[in-house]
Enzyme design. Structure first.
Site, PDB file in Angstrom:
ATOM      1  NE  ARG A   1      34.976  41.372  32.935  1.00 32.07           N
ATOM      2  CZ  ARG A   1      33.908  40.594  32.985  1.00 32.07           C
ATOM      3  NH1 ARG A   1      33.827  39.636  33.894  1.00 32.07           N
ATOM      4  NH2 ARG A   1      32.914  40.748  32.125  1.00 32.07           N
TER       5      ARG A   1
ATOM      6  CD  GLU B   1      36.286  36.885  33.566  1.00 32.61           C
ATOM      7  OE1 GLU B   1      36.895  35.820  33.790  1.00 32.61           O
ATOM      8  OE2 GLU B   1      35.912  37.655  34.472  1.00 32.61           O
TER       9      GLU B   1
END
Length: 537
Positions: A266, A351
């Site tokens: 990410r 996340e």
């Protein structure tokens, strides 16, 4: 660290009992200097956090918490390359990918900056060949379409950036993204492309990611069917670290762009995963994107806690999430180019901080991982703002807008900005029954038309959505999420929670292909598998 035992946490808990019933209307009335005090700048990026349920005493206590929880120390460890992702024994160095200073960055005693700059230069050379038409396909034609095949961070970051910076994109190339393993995604994308002029970027660190490789194999079959097996090396490149698997696929290792274990998915758009971005907007604009992120990195690294944008945003998020029990927050960009920004931030935040044990492995006794949602501009106003204004949930909001539009058209941008400013004002002030009575609203309708207000928000303004400002914004939220993770005493950089479902899917896949009844799961899953097989086989 036991968060709830920290002296600053206890002080904040007691302070909350005072603040929970205080209205922002009254705070503003009592403090004429409030806006100036709660205002931070980084060049033309302006953060106004005055519309928050805090006073000077609140901010002092929050700053004390940041110091006692070790935010500065953990920040310095991250920039120094220490392995703060301790469950995976990894450094966290997405910041090194945009390190434009002459500082060396070491991992396991090795300066990683030369290899980072080498890959960046390799990306520059390749992207310029594709953009200029010098890179030819198997039949000698230049590329007209680029298809990025990845998932998660290998997709969300590049999608968000190419959408946000569409105004800066090369008009001779169309960049597409395929992430979902649903066959519709790859089929519909290939239908828009010609095999002779399509370049595929396969983004997978291990080159074994199921969804990505399934889509890559389908794309490969499509290409080979049209042009033959030898065409693969001219139409596929890899963003990976697994040379053996890349070559087995048919990609020349010279066309493999490396990235590293210290770059989480990410956070990977700054790495070789950003090749699709560089092809779309060019090396110069990609460099501006890095420049902006580096400027925010330097601000985060050096600014005092009470003047530090990411730390302030992280502290405010912690204040609402832990003490006010605000389970969600909204990011609301008033710019159509930024329409994928909330989706990108969903992965970044949820996340990272969706964890239930602390860094010592103990079950947490406080909430972690707020739920993030959002939508661009007035679209959101006609969707979920009703809940934010009059619902029972406290939902802090971040408003983001450019002062100038990249597409000045009539009075559109003034209308857009007026709506954003009105929403933040309405959330803060609300509308009291006394005002409604003065407007001669029928008494029986007053309860329905009353707005409590006291709903917090931040407002972030930039002059324009440029590569540099987008870089600043992304880095701002990266560091904000990091700060909140430190305050919550969790590891923000692992993501074990995504693994279990993937493992079970690998077990179920072959079971879907055989006629024999499945009995190896729970009763519900067995029944679902067997029903699907009965319908399909």
């Amino acid at each position: 660290m036991n968060l709830t035992q920290l002296e600053s946490y206890v002080a904040l808990k007691n302070h909350y009992k005072i603040m929970k019933d205080i209205h922002m209307r009254d705070i503003f009335a009592d403090d004429s200097d409030r806006v100036e005090k709660y205002l931070l700048f980084l060049d033309d990026l302006r953060l106004d956090y005055s519309k928050n349920r805090v006073m000077d005493s609140t901010m002092r206590l929050l700053v004390n918490l940041a110091k006692e929880a070790g935010v500065e120390e953990m920040r310095d460890k991250m920039f120094a390359g220490e392995k703060i992702n301790f469950t995976e024994d990894r450094a966290v160095l997405h910041t090194a990918l945009r390190n434009l200073s002459d500082r060396s960055v070491f991992v396991d005693g090795k300066n990683i900056m030369p290899q980072i700059r080498s890959v960046l230069d390799k990306m520059r050379v390749f992207s310029e060949k594709v953009r200029s038409g010098e890179w030819k396909g198997a039949t000698g034609k230049p590329m007209t379409d680029v298809v990025n095949i990845g998932i998660g961070g290998s997709d969300l970051g590049p999608v968000m950036v190419t959408e946000a910076l569409k105004k800066y994109a090369c008009q001779n190339l169309k960049v597409h993204f395929v992430s979902n393993v649903d066959g519709t995604a790859i089929v519909e994308t290939l239908a828009k492309c010609s095999p002779e002029t399509t370049l595929f970027l396969v983004a997978s660190k291990t080159f074994t990611t199921q969804e990505t490789m399934s889509n890559a194999e389908t794309a490969k079959a499509w290409l080979v069917n049209a042009l033959g097996k030898s065409a693969v090396s001219r139409h596929f490149v890899a963003l990976s670290t697994n040379t053996e698997q890349v070559e087995a696929f048919g990609i020349n290792k010279e066309n493999m762009f490396e990235f590293w274990s210290f770059v989480g998915g990410r956070y990977s758009m700054w790495s070789a995963i950003g090749l699709s971005i560089m092809i779309a907007i060019g090396y110069k604009n990609f460099g501006e994107l890095l420049d902006g992120a580096f400027e925010m990195d330097e601000h985060f690294r050096t600014a005092p806690v009470d003047k530090n944008m990411p730390i302030i945003l992280g502290l405010l998020a912690f204040w609402y999430h832990v003490f006010f029990k605000a389970e969600t927050y909204a990011v609301l960009p008033y710019d159509q180019y930024m329409h994928r920004f909330p989706a990108y931030l969903q992965q970044l935040d949820m996340e990272s901080n969706g964890k239930s044990v602390d860094r010592e492995g103990q079950k947490v006794t406080y909430p972690t991982g707020p739920i993030l949602f959002g939508e661009s501009g007035t679209n959101g106003q006609h969707s979920f703002y009703q809940l934010i204004h009059q619902g029972t949930h406290l939902i802090p909001c971040d408003f983001i807008a450019p002062v100038f539009s990249l597409n000045e058209t009539g009075d559109h941008h003034n209308i857009l900005l007026a709506n954003m400013l009105a929403q933040s004002e309405a959330l803060m002030l609300g509308k009291r029954a006394s005002r409604l009575r003065s407007e001669h609203v029928p008494p029986e309708l007053i309860p329905f038309r009353t707005f409590a207000g006291n709903r917090p928000s931040n407002t972030i303004l930039v002059d324009r959505i440029t590569p540099r400002n987008l870089g600043r914004l992304v880095a701002l939220y990266e560091h904000k999420v990091f700060v909140m993770g430190v305050l919550l005493n969790i590891d923000s950089f692992d993501q074990w929670g995504v693994e279990l479902g993937k493992t079970l899917a690998k077990k179920i896949l072959p079971e879907l292909k055989v006629e024999k009844s499945t009995q190896s799961h729970d009763d519900s899953t067995n029944a679902l598998i067997n029903y699907i097989k009965d319908r399909r086989l």
